[in-house]
Scaffold this motif. Sequence first.
Motif, PDB file in Angstrom:
ATOM      1  N   ILE A 193       6.035   8.245  -3.149  1.00  0.00           N
ATOM      2  CA  ILE A 193       4.944   7.411  -3.657  1.00  0.00           C
ATOM      3  C   ILE A 193       3.603   8.098  -3.437  1.00  0.00           C
ATOM      4  O   ILE A 193       2.736   8.126  -4.316  1.00  0.00           O
ATOM      5  N   ASN A 194       3.446   8.688  -2.246  1.00  0.00           N
ATOM      6  CA  ASN A 194       2.172   9.363  -1.956  1.00  0.00           C
ATOM      7  C   ASN A 194       1.952  10.584  -2.835  1.00  0.00           C
ATOM      8  O   ASN A 194       0.821  11.023  -3.014  1.00  0.00           O
ATOM      9  N   ARG A 195       3.042  11.121  -3.345  1.00  0.00           N
ATOM     10  CA  ARG A 195       2.908  12.281  -4.229  1.00  0.00           C
ATOM     11  C   ARG A 195       2.863  11.871  -5.702  1.00  0.00           C
ATOM     12  O   ARG A 195       2.712  12.718  -6.564  1.00  0.00           O
ATOM     13  N   SER A 196       3.063  10.571  -5.955  1.00  0.00           N
ATOM     14  CA  SER A 196       3.092  10.104  -7.336  1.00  0.00           C
ATOM     15  C   SER A 196       1.786   9.393  -7.677  1.00  0.00           C
ATOM     16  O   SER A 196       0.845   9.346  -6.890  1.00  0.00           O
ATOM     17  N   SER A 197       1.769   8.774  -8.851  1.00  0.00           N
ATOM     18  CA  SER A 197       0.570   8.054  -9.296  1.00  0.00           C
ATOM     19  C   SER A 197       0.637   6.577  -8.933  1.00  0.00           C
ATOM     20  O   SER A 197      -0.285   5.828  -9.238  1.00  0.00           O
ATOM     21  N   SER A 198       1.734   6.134  -8.300  1.00  0.00           N
ATOM     22  CA  SER A 198       1.862   4.729  -7.909  1.00  0.00           C
ATOM     23  C   SER A 198       1.234   4.520  -6.530  1.00  0.00           C
ATOM     24  O   SER A 198       1.448   5.306  -5.614  1.00  0.00           O
ATOM     25  N   ILE A 199       0.482   3.398  -6.402  1.00  0.00           N
ATOM     26  CA  ILE A 199      -0.247   3.123  -5.154  1.00  0.00           C
ATOM     27  C   ILE A 199       0.217   1.773  -4.621  1.00  0.00           C
ATOM     28  O   ILE A 199       0.321   0.792  -5.368  1.00  0.00           O
ATOM     29  N   ALA A 200       0.538   1.739  -3.337  1.00  0.00           N
ATOM     30  CA  ALA A 200       0.969   0.498  -2.696  1.00  0.00           C
ATOM     31  C   ALA A 200      -0.224  -0.140  -1.980  1.00  0.00           C
ATOM     32  O   ALA A 200      -0.945   0.530  -1.228  1.00  0.00           O
ATOM     33  N   PHE A 201      -0.428  -1.423  -2.222  1.00  0.00           N
ATOM     34  CA  PHE A 201      -1.516  -2.183  -1.603  1.00  0.00           C
ATOM     35  C   PHE A 201      -0.948  -3.376  -0.835  1.00  0.00           C
ATOM     36  O   PHE A 201       0.079  -3.946  -1.218  1.00  0.00           O
ATOM     37  N   THR A 202      -1.626  -3.765   0.246  1.00  0.00           N
ATOM     38  CA  THR A 202      -1.455  -5.080   0.871  1.00  0.00           C
ATOM     39  C   THR A 202      -2.839  -5.703   0.960  1.00  0.00           C
ATOM     40  O   THR A 202      -3.742  -5.146   1.601  1.00  0.00           O
ATOM     41  N   TRP A 203      -2.994  -6.856   0.253  1.00  0.00           N
ATOM     42  CA  TRP A 203      -4.287  -7.542   0.250  1.00  0.00           C
ATOM     43  C   TRP A 203      -4.195  -8.830   1.076  1.00  0.00           C
ATOM     44  O   TRP A 203      -3.170  -9.539   1.032  1.00  0.00           O
ATOM     45  N   LYS A 204      -5.244  -9.141   1.795  1.00  0.00           N
ATOM     46  CA  LYS A 204      -5.315 -10.427   2.483  1.00  0.00           C
ATOM     47  C   LYS A 204      -5.628 -11.516   1.460  1.00  0.00           C
ATOM     48  O   LYS A 204      -6.337 -11.286   0.475  1.00  0.00           O
ATOM     49  N   ASN A 205      -5.089 -12.708   1.725  1.00  0.00           N
ATOM     50  CA  ASN A 205      -5.359 -13.842   0.842  1.00  0.00           C
ATOM     51  C   ASN A 205      -6.718 -14.434   1.192  1.00  0.00           C
ATOM     52  O   ASN A 205      -6.839 -15.511   1.784  1.00  0.00           O
ATOM     53  N   MET A 206      -7.721 -13.686   0.842  1.00  0.00           N
ATOM     54  CA  MET A 206      -9.097 -14.084   1.126  1.00  0.00           C
ATOM     55  C   MET A 206      -9.959 -13.730  -0.086  1.00  0.00           C
ATOM     56  O   MET A 206      -9.508 -13.016  -0.997  1.00  0.00           O
ATOM     57  N   LYS A 207     -11.166 -14.182  -0.100  1.00  0.00           N
ATOM     58  CA  LYS A 207     -12.079 -13.901  -1.190  1.00  0.00           C
ATOM     59  C   LYS A 207     -12.305 -12.391  -1.314  1.00  0.00           C
ATOM     60  O   LYS A 207     -12.581 -11.711  -0.326  1.00  0.00           O
ATOM     61  N   GLY A 208     -12.194 -11.906  -2.517  1.00  0.00           N
ATOM     62  CA  GLY A 208     -12.391 -10.479  -2.749  1.00  0.00           C
ATOM     63  C   GLY A 208     -11.163  -9.643  -2.466  1.00  0.00           C
ATOM     64  O   GLY A 208     -11.158  -8.441  -2.687  1.00  0.00           O
ATOM     65  N   TRP A 209     -10.078 -10.303  -1.942  1.00  0.00           N
ATOM     66  CA  TRP A 209      -8.816  -9.619  -1.622  1.00  0.00           C
ATOM     67  C   TRP A 209      -9.049  -8.358  -0.776  1.00  0.00           C
ATOM     68  O   TRP A 209      -8.839  -7.223  -1.231  1.00  0.00           O
ATOM     69  N   PRO A 210      -9.500  -8.528   0.472  1.00  0.00           N
ATOM     70  CA  PRO A 210      -9.691  -7.360   1.355  1.00  0.00           C
ATOM     71  C   PRO A 210      -8.375  -6.584   1.502  1.00  0.00           C
ATOM     72  O   PRO A 210      -7.303  -7.182   1.610  1.00  0.00           O
ATOM     73  N   VAL A 211      -8.493  -5.290   1.526  1.00  0.00           N
ATOM     74  CA  VAL A 211      -7.310  -4.421   1.604  1.00  0.00           C
ATOM     75  C   VAL A 211      -6.929  -4.233   3.062  1.00  0.00           C
ATOM     76  O   VAL A 211      -7.737  -3.779   3.873  1.00  0.00           O
ATOM     77  N   GLU A 212      -5.683  -4.584   3.383  1.00  0.00           N
ATOM     78  CA  GLU A 212      -5.174  -4.400   4.747  1.00  0.00           C
ATOM     79  C   GLU A 212      -4.329  -3.136   4.858  1.00  0.00           C
ATOM     80  O   GLU A 212      -4.211  -2.538   5.914  1.00  0.00           O
ATOM     81  N   PHE A 213      -3.710  -2.734   3.752  1.00  0.00           N
ATOM     82  CA  PHE A 213      -2.917  -1.492   3.727  1.00  0.00           C
ATOM     83  C   PHE A 213      -2.991  -0.900   2.328  1.00  0.00           C
ATOM     84  O   PHE A 213      -2.966  -1.622   1.334  1.00  0.00           O
ATOM     85  N   VAL A 214      -3.067   0.426   2.272  1.00  0.00           N
ATOM     86  CA  VAL A 214      -3.006   1.122   0.998  1.00  0.00           C
ATOM     87  C   VAL A 214      -2.493   2.535   1.257  1.00  0.00           C
ATOM     88  O   VAL A 214      -2.770   3.127   2.299  1.00  0.00           O
ATOM     89  N   THR A 215      -1.705   3.056   0.355  1.00  0.00           N
ATOM     90  CA  THR A 215      -1.163   4.409   0.520  1.00  0.00           C
ATOM     91  C   THR A 215      -2.256   5.451   0.308  1.00  0.00           C
ATOM     92  O   THR A 215      -3.272   5.196  -0.350  1.00  0.00           O
ATOM     93  N   ASP A 216      -2.008   6.621   0.887  1.00  0.00           N
ATOM     94  CA  ASP A 216      -3.048   7.655   0.916  1.00  0.00           C
ATOM     95  C   ASP A 216      -3.417   8.184  -0.465  1.00  0.00           C
ATOM     96  O   ASP A 216      -4.498   8.746  -0.649  1.00  0.00           O
TER      97      ASP A 216
END
Length: 686
Positions: free
Chosen positions: A153-176
């Motif tokens: 995934i890190n070598r591909s064009s796909s990106i993994a996100f984890t967003w908090k269920n809050m306003k603006g969807w703050p990012v808690e995790f994202v691939t490099d």
Amino acid sequence: MSRLGNVDISSPNKSAEWKFQRQHKLLNIILNSLTHPFLIVDVNDYTIRKFNLTASSDDLAPGTTCHQLRYGRSKPCHEDSHICPIREIKKTKKPVAVEHIHYDKNGNFKNVEVRGFPILNDTGDVIEIIEYYLDVTERKQTEEKLKEAYSIINRSSSIAFTWKNMKGWPVEFVTDNVEKLFGYSAEEFLSGAVSYSKCIHPDDLQRVANEVEIFSKEDGRTEFVHEPYRIITRDGSIRIIKDWTFITRNNQGQITHYKGIVEDITERKQAEMAIKAEKDRAQNYLDIAGVMFSVVETDETISLMNKKGHEILGYDKDELIGKNWFDTLVPEKSREEIRGVFSKLMAGDIELVEFYENILLTKNGKEKLIAFHNTVIRDIDGKISANLFSAEDITERKQMELKLQKRTYDLGKRVKELGCLYSISKLIQNPDYSYDDILQGVIEIIPLSMQYPEITCARLTIENEEIKTNNFIETKWQISSKILISEKEIGLLEIGYFEERLKSNKGLFLKEEKALIDAITERLGRYIERKRAEDTLNLTNEKLTIEQNALKEKNITLREVLNQIENEKQQIAIRMQSNVDRVVIPILNKLEEKISSKNKTYVTLLLNSLSDITHPFINNMESRFSKLTPREIEVCNMVKNGLSTKEIASNLNTSVGTVFNQRKTIRKKLGIANDNTNLSSFLHTS
């Protein structure tokens, strides 16, 4: 030391004790049905107090320790890679889980998770531990695949996100690899310096928010896919992305996070396909994880079937409960036979077979090969009341094994065939081997490339010559191929087996073997044709050399004869000239002195003629002007000696006109008819 299940019921009439014994026995049956080893070990001397059937199918000798049973060691585990669970529990008095590597009797290793639970006495000291082993080899392999997937995934064009269920969807995790698409680093998203909602195109932001709200309110909704929307990257460029989002809830059902896969679909459809393939592969790993667990009663009904069993067989949860095992799941062709075995097992007429493989039918009628681990459940009276087993779908594994075996076999055959052709080519191209050596070598190479070389013989017949292997005999199991030169048969290659082997529906010999034999005869035909042409050319060259040498010798002899004749001619001319000079000329000189002046012309002419006879003029005239007649040569001689036409006519007793015509003919034959060249001068220079 005792195996689980050996319980003595001393007071069957006491209800409480009877219930206890029944529960205890049922517990033992369940533990013995487990597919993983289960031990109770003394923490002081490491000896095994109790064990289930999976731990050991045989009774263990008194004093057998856990490390002796598992590793064949005399001392407890102490290496860093094999942490001893007993030592850890004695230190902490808490349950422990460690990983070891175990080897079976065939030397095959597997990753094992050893779990230990302390058994304390009244004073709180650890006296024994419960120890059981879980085979985590597949889990380890899955973890490695997940690591590899994350790396992919890190070598591909796909990106993994984890967003908090809050306003603006703050990012808690994202691939490099997020920076490749968005232009912002993972740290910028995680720190809050960049808001995900700010990256969404303003014209699409409200639609994306509405989709999140609608899907989140649906009962049972765990995931959703956004309609493609636009983002604005750091450099201001606009990209269209696909967003596949998963909903994460807490125990109270409240949404805490959204986990998503974001992919650039503007130019990267192929990457989308790769992600889907990776998802399907991951789903396959989940589908084959775990084992089927089921109980079949004596009346053949299914009283227990776990979720994995329903999944393997294609049924919904609990759909198989209460159905007849054999009528529902066993193929008709083997149904009655297996039902009969089951009846005998339930009646106690036959011994239990713990491990076996059988075919089961799925809901849609598809056959699957299932590996069973079998045991029986007995009631309080010791009678068999049900059949308990765990099972695993091994259909694909068996198919892959068969395919691999066939592919390996076919590859081996191709290697043998190519090796045969290579060896024959190398043999033919070796100039150190004679024609007979090459044919004998070919006939010895061929059997090694056949399916059954140990019973193969071969014979090569070329016109009246026969070459064969030492073991050749006439047999009815053979194939042959003709050797052709210019479409004419000049030989035959025969391959035979001493005995008949199991043949396929395509015959005893494989089509690849037939093609190999044809290729060999085609190559032999070309070799023999070239060899014969070379032999013919060599023979012709030898004959030509002999004839050339003979011709050279004849030419030398002829030149010697011609030289000898020329010498003799010169000697004769010299003798003739000498005789004329010594004998004839003196007489004519005296005669010239005595005759009248009128007749001196004839004497002078005779002297000149004798001089010409003994000198080259006449010879030259005859050799150069062979078309002249004798009379024309006579006229030429008189012209050369200065006589006029009238004098020539008088001497020849002919008319002047005749001499004139003769002179014209002579000029024509000499090639000076239309030339002003003087005939007398021409004759003097010729």
